[in-house]
Every structure is written in C-alpha cells, then in structure tokens.
Design a protein around this motif. Structure first.
Motif, PDB file in Angstrom:
ATOM      1  N   CYS A 140       0.810  -1.231   0.000  1.00  0.00           N
ATOM      2  CA  CYS A 140       0.000   0.000   0.000  1.00  0.00           C
ATOM      3  C   CYS A 140       0.837   1.270   0.000  1.00  0.00           C
ATOM      4  N   THR A 141       1.974   1.262   0.691  1.00  0.00           N
ATOM      5  CA  THR A 141       2.797   2.467   0.731  1.00  0.00           C
ATOM      6  C   THR A 141       3.407   2.757  -0.631  1.00  0.00           C
ATOM      7  N   ALA A 142       3.807   1.709  -1.342  1.00  0.00           N
ATOM      8  CA  ALA A 142       4.340   1.902  -2.694  1.00  0.00           C
ATOM      9  C   ALA A 142       3.259   2.472  -3.610  1.00  0.00           C
ATOM     10  N   GLN A 143       2.057   1.921  -3.521  1.00  0.00           N
ATOM     11  CA  GLN A 143       0.942   2.425  -4.330  1.00  0.00           C
ATOM     12  C   GLN A 143       0.606   3.867  -3.963  1.00  0.00           C
ATOM     13  N   ALA A 144       0.734   4.194  -2.669  1.00  0.00           N
ATOM     14  CA  ALA A 144       0.441   5.560  -2.222  1.00  0.00           C
ATOM     15  C   ALA A 144       1.354   6.580  -2.907  1.00  0.00           C
ATOM     16  N   CYS A 145       2.593   6.200  -3.166  1.00  0.00           N
ATOM     17  CA  CYS A 145       3.509   7.112  -3.866  1.00  0.00           C
ATOM     18  C   CYS A 145       2.993   7.416  -5.274  1.00  0.00           C
ATOM     19  N   LEU A 146       2.522   6.384  -5.980  1.00  0.00           N
ATOM     20  CA  LEU A 146       1.991   6.588  -7.330  1.00  0.00           C
ATOM     21  C   LEU A 146       0.693   7.396  -7.300  1.00  0.00           C
ATOM     22  N   GLU A 147      -0.143   7.141  -6.285  1.00  0.00           N
ATOM     23  CA  GLU A 147      -1.392   7.907  -6.147  1.00  0.00           C
ATOM     24  C   GLU A 147      -1.091   9.385  -5.913  1.00  0.00           C
ATOM     25  N   MET A 148      -0.062   9.664  -5.130  1.00  0.00           N
ATOM     26  CA  MET A 148       0.328  11.050  -4.871  1.00  0.00           C
ATOM     27  C   MET A 148       0.759  11.731  -6.161  1.00  0.00           C
ATOM     28  N   LEU A 149       1.623  11.078  -6.924  1.00  0.00           N
ATOM     29  CA  LEU A 149       2.092  11.662  -8.183  1.00  0.00           C
ATOM     30  C   LEU A 149       0.938  11.878  -9.151  1.00  0.00           C
ATOM     31  N   PRO A 259       4.168  14.866   9.263  1.00  0.00           N
ATOM     32  CA  PRO A 259       3.038  14.053   8.775  1.00  0.00           C
ATOM     33  C   PRO A 259       2.235  14.798   7.702  1.00  0.00           C
ATOM     34  N   GLY A 260       1.173  14.124   7.223  1.00  0.00           N
ATOM     35  CA  GLY A 260       0.279  14.749   6.262  1.00  0.00           C
ATOM     36  C   GLY A 260       0.622  14.469   4.816  1.00  0.00           C
ATOM     37  N   GLY A 261       1.500  13.460   4.582  1.00  0.00           N
ATOM     38  CA  GLY A 261       1.890  13.130   3.222  1.00  0.00           C
ATOM     39  C   GLY A 261       1.558  11.694   2.859  1.00  0.00           C
ATOM     40  N   ILE A 262       2.581  10.927   2.530  1.00  0.00           N
ATOM     41  CA  ILE A 262       2.405   9.556   2.043  1.00  0.00           C
ATOM     42  C   ILE A 262       1.713   8.663   3.067  1.00  0.00           C
ATOM     43  N   GLY A 263       2.047   8.812   4.339  1.00  0.00           N
ATOM     44  CA  GLY A 263       1.471   7.943   5.366  1.00  0.00           C
ATOM     45  C   GLY A 263      -0.044   7.980   5.396  1.00  0.00           C
ATOM     46  N   SER A 264      -0.603   9.168   5.245  1.00  0.00           N
ATOM     47  CA  SER A 264      -2.057   9.304   5.279  1.00  0.00           C
ATOM     48  C   SER A 264      -2.713   8.684   4.052  1.00  0.00           C
ATOM     49  N   VAL A 265      -2.022   8.736   2.921  1.00  0.00           N
ATOM     50  CA  VAL A 265      -2.569   8.164   1.690  1.00  0.00           C
ATOM     51  C   VAL A 265      -2.576   6.636   1.767  1.00  0.00           C
ATOM     52  N   THR A 266      -1.608   6.068   2.459  1.00  0.00           N
ATOM     53  CA  THR A 266      -1.480   4.613   2.544  1.00  0.00           C
ATOM     54  C   THR A 266      -2.759   3.962   3.072  1.00  0.00           C
ATOM     55  N   THR A 267      -3.373   4.554   4.076  1.00  0.00           N
ATOM     56  CA  THR A 267      -4.605   3.996   4.636  1.00  0.00           C
ATOM     57  C   THR A 267      -5.713   3.970   3.593  1.00  0.00           C
ATOM     58  N   SER A 268      -5.826   5.031   2.805  1.00  0.00           N
ATOM     59  CA  SER A 268      -6.846   5.074   1.762  1.00  0.00           C
ATOM     60  C   SER A 268      -6.583   4.028   0.683  1.00  0.00           C
TER      61      SER A 268
END
Length: 282
Positions: A140-149, A259-268
């Motif tokens: 999920c954390t790897a995917q969160a990076c792509l979702e952010m971009l 906080p407020g970056g990749i970590g929060s996206v990981t849960t989603s």
C-alpha cells in the motif's frame, strides 16, 4: 518555496473513486470487508487499526478484527489466516508486522491468500509487482507514492526517478511500479557510493530509509519532486521524515510533508485495494 504535496487532495480523490464502487457492490449483495490480524498489543498497531477502521466506516467498508495474544503459537496464527482465506465474506486482510520472533513471518505472509493480500506482503503478491501482473496487489505504501504523483498531475514517463531504500515494503516495489510507468529508475541504499551526486541527477526522489532528517540540501536541486516515506521521531520526540524538510523545501519544486503526506494516503490505498478485491472475487 516548494509546493506541498499534501494527502488531503489525494485521499479525497481516492474516496470519490471508492464510494460509487462500494454502492455498486452493495447493490449486488456484496459488503466489502477488510480483516485486521494483530498479534499482541503494540500501541502503533492499535492506533493504526483505529484510524483505518474509522476510514473504512466513512467509505462504507466493513471491518473485522482478529487479535491474538503476543505469545500465541505459529499454528494459532496460521489457523486464523486460513480461516480468513476460507471466509467468503472477507475480501481483504491486513496483517500487522513485525510478528513476534517466535513466528516465521515470511511463512505466515505466504499463508495469506494472494487475492485477499491487500498490502502485498506475500511472495505471490510481490511477484506480481515485479512482473507487472495486474492480478496481485502492491504494498500500500508503494501504491500511495503513485497515487500522490497521479493526483498532482506529476508525469513519470521518461523521468529519472531515484529511490533511496531497497526494502520489499517500499523501495524495490515502488521502483518496479515506476519502471512500469516508463520512468528510468535508480535504486540506492546505505552502501551506495556518491549518493549525493546520484540524487542530484533525479527528477523524482523517493526516500524510504527510516533515518530521521538524514538527507539535506546537498541532495537536492531546483525542479525536483520529493516523496518522503520516512516515519521517524527525532531526538526531541518530534515526528519527522527521512528528509531535512526545511532544507529541501527551500530548493525543490514539490515535496510531501511528514506528517500529512504519504502515510495518510497509505490507509486510503488499503481501502481501495479492499474494494478491488471484492470486485475481483465477485
């Protein structure tokens, strides 16, 4: 001053993607359900489970919690995972790690059925990432990076991405996912020589080393995008990333805060994968 790549916009985009899909599944009599498997009472695991449960509830995703004592046997944990595999009402499973030293963690990761492994911890799931097979789920954390971009419209194709960190949780998987998007990728680690020079060649930088504020101004230049995946506490007990945020923010074009970056996206992303799992199993 760099643009801040905050989680708020990204999680809103993911929620907008998830909600109609959950409604469509429910209309067909399917309630997307995520199971949490926790061994012991680690405060950080319990905190994450509470946060994830609240996020799931807002999105219409049901949750089930399976908690075993810290001194449980490997056989007990395996039996729990196999019961989840066999339970058609559970579509995704998140097992908290690290497990106690008395348990073979890799073996337990591989007990979990790949179609329910929404955090990409099994050998089968990771193989799918490395072969660009859509059948598995990436971490999920790897995917969160792509979702952010993607959410911020940052193009990956043709760019040089440098990933600092080579773990199977983030470093290597995110490198493969960037490669699948036609980026040119360099993976660096603690033994890499001339790391500052390599980072200076990057268009996109991803740091995932677990070293608080270890990367300062010499690693950056104008025009770069920086994703800081680190979750650390400095000597004062303050939550921070791997990057010296103040130093980098003054130079680069865009950066994720901690906080407020990749970590929060990981849960989603965990919720997104659960919905995908339900759709696939349907």
């Amino acid at each position: 001053m760099a643009k801040l790549l905050k989680s708020t916009e990204v999680t809103a985009n993911i929620a907008a993607n998830i909600e109609p899909r959950v409604a469509a599944l429910q209309a067909k009599g399917v309630q997307p359900t995520l199971a949490f498997v926790r061994v012991g009472e680690r405060p950080d695991d319990m905190s994450y489970e509470r946060t994830a449960t609240k996020r799931a509830e807002k999105l219409g995703i049901a949750t089930k919690s399976y908690t075993l004592p810290a001194d449980c046997s490997q056989a007990d944990l395996e039996a729990t995972l196999r019961a989840i595999n066999a339970d058609a009402s559970v579509h995704g499973c998140l097992m908290f790690r690290p497990l106690p030293e008395s348990i073979d963690e890799k073996a337990m990761c591989d007990v979990l059925a790949a179609e329910k492994d929404v955090d990409g911890i099994s050998t089968a799931s990771l193989a799918a990432v490395f072969t660009h097979d859509e059948g598995g789920f990436p971490p999920c954390t790897a995917q969160a990076c792509l979702e952010m971009l993607d959410s911020y419209g940052i193009e990956v194709a043709g760019k040089h991405a440098v990933v600092v960190g080579r773990s199977l949780v983030i470093g290597r998987p995110v490198a493969m996912m960037l490669l699948a998007r036609n980026a040119s990728v360099t993976i660096c680690h603690s033994r890499s020589e001339n790391l500052e020079d390599i980072c200076q060649t990057a268009d996109i930088l991803i740091f995932a080393t677990g070293n608080a504020r270890a990367f300062g101004a010499p690693y950056f230049h104008k025009g770069q995008v920086v994703l800081d995946v680190g979750i650390n506490f400095d000597e004062t007990g303050t939550l921070c990333g791997d990057v010296d945020f103040e130093a980098a923010e003054a130079v680069v074009d865009a950066i994720t805060p901690v906080p407020g970056g990749i970590g929060s996206v990981t849960t989603s992303v965990t919720m997104l994968h659960t919905v995908r799992a339900a759709e696939r199993q349907l």
